[in-house]
Design an enzyme around this catalytic site. Structure first.
Site, short mmCIF file in Angstrom:
data_model
loop_
_atom_site.label_atom_id
_atom_site.label_comp_id
_atom_site.label_asym_id
_atom_site.label_seq_id
_atom_site.Cartn_x
_atom_site.Cartn_y
_atom_site.Cartn_z
N ASP A 1 34.76 53.36 3.61
CA ASP A 1 35.14 54.23 4.77
C ASP A 1 36.63 54.14 4.89
O ASP A 1 37.41 53.50 4.38
CB ASP A 1 34.67 53.08 6.01
CG ASP A 1 34.67 53.84 7.23
OD1 ASP A 1 33.36 53.86 7.72
OD2 ASP A 1 35.68 54.06 8.00
N ASN A 2 37.11 55.15 5.39
CA ASN A 2 38.51 55.40 5.57
C ASN A 2 39.22 54.99 7.05
O ASN A 2 40.58 55.16 7.23
CB ASN A 2 39.00 56.87 5.55
CG ASN A 2 38.56 57.99 6.52
OD1 ASN A 2 37.59 57.52 7.44
ND2 ASN A 2 38.95 58.94 6.81
N ALA B 1 29.32 59.34 6.14
CA ALA B 1 30.57 59.45 6.67
C ALA B 1 30.64 60.93 6.88
O ALA B 1 30.24 61.96 6.72
CB ALA B 1 31.55 59.45 5.39
N TYR C 1 30.90 71.24 14.89
CA TYR C 1 30.08 69.87 14.25
C TYR C 1 28.83 70.33 13.95
O TYR C 1 28.28 70.00 12.75
CB TYR C 1 29.92 68.73 15.41
CG TYR C 1 29.20 67.52 14.93
CD1 TYR C 1 29.73 66.59 14.24
CD2 TYR C 1 27.95 67.37 15.45
CE1 TYR C 1 29.02 65.65 13.88
CE2 TYR C 1 27.10 66.25 15.35
CZ TYR C 1 27.78 65.27 14.42
OH TYR C 1 26.79 64.19 13.94
N ILE D 1 28.09 61.37 35.87
CA ILE D 1 27.12 62.23 34.99
C ILE D 1 27.95 63.49 34.97
O ILE D 1 28.25 63.99 36.04
CB ILE D 1 26.00 62.14 35.68
CG1 ILE D 1 25.02 60.93 35.97
CG2 ILE D 1 25.04 63.27 35.11
CD1 ILE D 1 23.93 61.13 36.79
N ARG E 1 17.76 64.07 27.01
CA ARG E 1 18.15 63.57 25.58
C ARG E 1 17.25 62.59 25.00
O ARG E 1 16.31 62.01 25.64
CB ARG E 1 19.40 62.49 25.65
CG ARG E 1 20.75 63.25 25.93
CD ARG E 1 21.27 64.07 24.75
NE ARG E 1 22.40 65.17 25.14
CZ ARG E 1 22.38 66.10 25.85
NH1 ARG E 1 21.27 66.78 26.10
NH2 ARG E 1 23.58 66.92 25.87
#
Length: 328
Positions: A31-32, A87, A154, A210, A218
């Site tokens: 992990d960074n 990651a 993303y 909200i 979801r």
């Protein structure tokens, strides 16, 4: 087994490292400590994994490094039997602001892992993907045949990750599996998620906010169910070359979720509404039949049970966790 978990100090990666160490495996967490959110949570993830290793027959080692660093990745992959590649630069909204960074970490970093793995004796690479690959639904629930039309950088980066994993399986014979997670939550989760914010505000006598009208839905998946799905892939090749949904027992409207948390903690509060971010998906709902067929995946934690577990954990860890939520 010797297991490498990239992003092993993060939320899901930390729970995987803890679970594998508890099972008696030798775990290396790479992990960074990217400050996407306060690294204090990552320190608690590391501590939980170390404690799990100390209590069982496994071992745990933390290596601070970046998946964009080919040399570091190569060194850690060379000794690993199985790699759980968690990651990533998380955050749909962050990706809209910094698409190049998201590509560098999520796509180029994944290529580094895959390239190192095909040159080693790695038995399997399990890649963390996301429901964000689907984008706007043409139908629900999403199955794996649904078109991939992401609405954020993303999501696009996760499509690229999956395709590279598939190609490395097809062309080089590297066993790879991509797991499409649907909104994972639970203890030690990122402080800027809806559930943590709803719980924090209600505990402090403030109405949950909200974003949008609350009719968005979801599939909230409890982190314990995600760990079980990954754990299964230590022992089976049934899903090699595949991408699969990892979702929950059911989906829920954001408004209903806020009401559920409000009713548990502060029933006199009213709900508040803010402006919705265009990069956020309108609906997510997973068809998990493929994962059930291939690896026997069966989520067991309902949203009510999961929220109760998270709320109990929040109370026990409020002193250090709540300031992170309030500042997120």
């Amino acid at each position: 087994m010797r297991i490498l978990v990239t992003g092993g100090a993060g939320f899901i990666g930390g729970h995987l490292a803890e679970g594998f160490a508890s099972d008696g495996h030798d775990v290396v967490a790479l992990d960074n400590f990217e400050p996407f959110y306060d690294t204090g949570i990552k320190e608690h993830n590391v501590e939980a994994a170390r404690e799990a290793a100390a209590e069982g027959d496994g071992s745990y080692e933390l290596v601070e490094g970046d998946v964009r660093d080919e040399e570091v990745v190569g060194e850690q992959v060379a000794d690993a039997d199985v790699i759980f590649h968690q990651a990533a630069q998380a955050g749909v909204r962050t990706s809209v602001e910094e698409p190049q960074k998201v590509n560098d970490i999520n796509v180029s970093g994944t290529l580094n892992v895959l390239e190192a793995a095909r040159s080693s004796d790695t038995e399997r690479v399990v890649v963390a993907s996301s429901s964000s690959v689907y984008g706007k639904p043409e139908y629900l629930p999403y199955d794996e045949d649904h078109p991939n039309t992401p609405v954020s950088p993303y999501g696009a980066s996760k499509v690229a990750q999956e395709q590279y994993a598939r190609v490395y399986n097809e062309v080089y014979g590297l066993p790879t599996v991509s797991l499409r997670y649907f909104t994972v939550y639970g203890p030690r989760m990122r402080p800027n998620m809806a559930i943590s914010n709803f719980v924090s505000r209600c505990m402090n006598g403030e109405p949950p906010v909200i974003y949008g009208d609350g009719t968005q839905t979801r599939d909230f998946t409890f982190v314990g169910d995600v760990v079980e799905a990954n754990r299964t892939l230590l022992d089976t090749d049934a899903a090699d070359g595949e991408a699969m949904n990892v979702g929950s027992t059911d989906n829920i409207e954001i408004r209903v979720l806020a009401e559920e948390i409000r009713d548990q903690l502060a029933p006199d509060l009213e709900l508040e509404f803010g402006e919705r971010n265009d990069a956020d998906a309108e609906h997510t709902h997973a068809d998990i039949s493929k994962a059930n067929e291939l690896i026997g995946y069966e989520p067991t934690t309902t949203i009510r049970e999961g929220v109760k577990q998270f709320t109990d954990w929040y109370r026990a860890n409020r002193e250090w966790y709540e300031p992170l939520v309030r500042n997120s």
